[in-house]
Design a protein around this motif. Structure first.
Motif, short mmCIF file in Angstrom:
data_model
loop_
_atom_site.label_atom_id
_atom_site.label_comp_id
_atom_site.label_asym_id
_atom_site.label_seq_id
_atom_site.Cartn_x
_atom_site.Cartn_y
_atom_site.Cartn_z
N GLU A 181 0.86 -1.19 0.00
CA GLU A 181 0.00 0.00 0.00
C GLU A 181 0.89 1.23 0.00
N TYR A 182 0.37 2.31 -0.58
CA TYR A 182 1.11 3.57 -0.60
C TYR A 182 0.12 4.72 -0.56
N LEU A 183 0.25 5.57 0.44
CA LEU A 183 -0.64 6.71 0.63
C LEU A 183 -0.20 7.85 -0.28
N LEU A 184 -1.10 8.29 -1.17
CA LEU A 184 -0.81 9.41 -2.07
C LEU A 184 -1.20 10.74 -1.44
N GLY A 235 -5.57 11.57 3.66
CA GLY A 235 -5.78 10.14 3.47
C GLY A 235 -6.85 9.79 2.45
N ASN A 236 -7.23 10.73 1.61
CA ASN A 236 -8.34 10.49 0.66
C ASN A 236 -7.92 9.84 -0.65
N ASN A 237 -6.66 9.41 -0.75
CA ASN A 237 -6.20 8.74 -1.96
C ASN A 237 -5.07 7.78 -1.57
N ARG A 238 -5.29 6.46 -1.81
CA ARG A 238 -4.34 5.45 -1.39
C ARG A 238 -4.26 4.37 -2.46
N MET A 248 -7.56 3.78 -4.50
CA MET A 248 -8.78 4.04 -3.74
C MET A 248 -8.88 5.55 -3.50
N VAL A 249 -9.91 6.15 -4.11
CA VAL A 249 -10.07 7.60 -4.08
C VAL A 249 -11.41 7.96 -3.46
#
Length: 145
Positions: A51-54, A59-62, A83-84
């Motif tokens: 997993e990578y948090l964008l 935290g609304n885009n991972r 996941m957006v």
């Protein structure tokens, strides 16, 4: 006499780790360089993360379920899901939506906090179906962490 023995022991203990230190942190002259890392929101080096948090701020885009096909000295490529949060009607009440994506990390450079380590500085997201509105199906971002 006891003071002299304690001082000699302390000096010996201080010298041994100091002389061993360069071998522990510097690669051997003929050793292959380590592959680059990707730095996460917490300034941690990651290799092949699942997993990578964008969106570090909210935290609304991972990126999740990342399956790395390659991880080499100049690029790394994975498939996975972005996941957006659609933020409708607002982010706290929004729904996370899944978008299949191919991820490519590139442009390794020395990591300023650890100059002996190369870190990827660019990430490309290629959406293999639809992309989240208003994002293009093929986007590249600079990684600033």
């Amino acid at each position: 006499m006891t003071t002299l023995l304690c001082t000699a022991a302390a000096l010996t203990a201080a010298v041994i780790p100091a002389s061993a230190q360069p071998a522990a942190t510097a690669p051997a002259p003929n050793a292959a360089p380590l592959d680059p890392v990707v730095v996460d929101c917490f300034s941690e080096a990651q290799t092949r993360p699942e997993e990578y948090l964008l969106a570090c701020g909210d935290g609304n885009n991972r990126l999740v379920k990342l399956r790395w096909e390659t991880w080499g000295p100049s690029t790394a490529t994975a498939t996975g899901t972005d996941m957006v949060n659609d933020c409708r009607p607002y982010c706290a009440a929004g729904r996370f939506r899944a978008y299949p994506v191919t991820v490519t990390l590139s442009h390794p450079e020395a990591w300023p906090e650890h100059p002996e380590v190369q870190r990827f500085t660019m990430i490309r997201l290629l959406y293999t179906d639809t992309a989240p509105v208003p994002v293009a199906k093929d986007v590249t971002y600079k990684l600033v962490y």
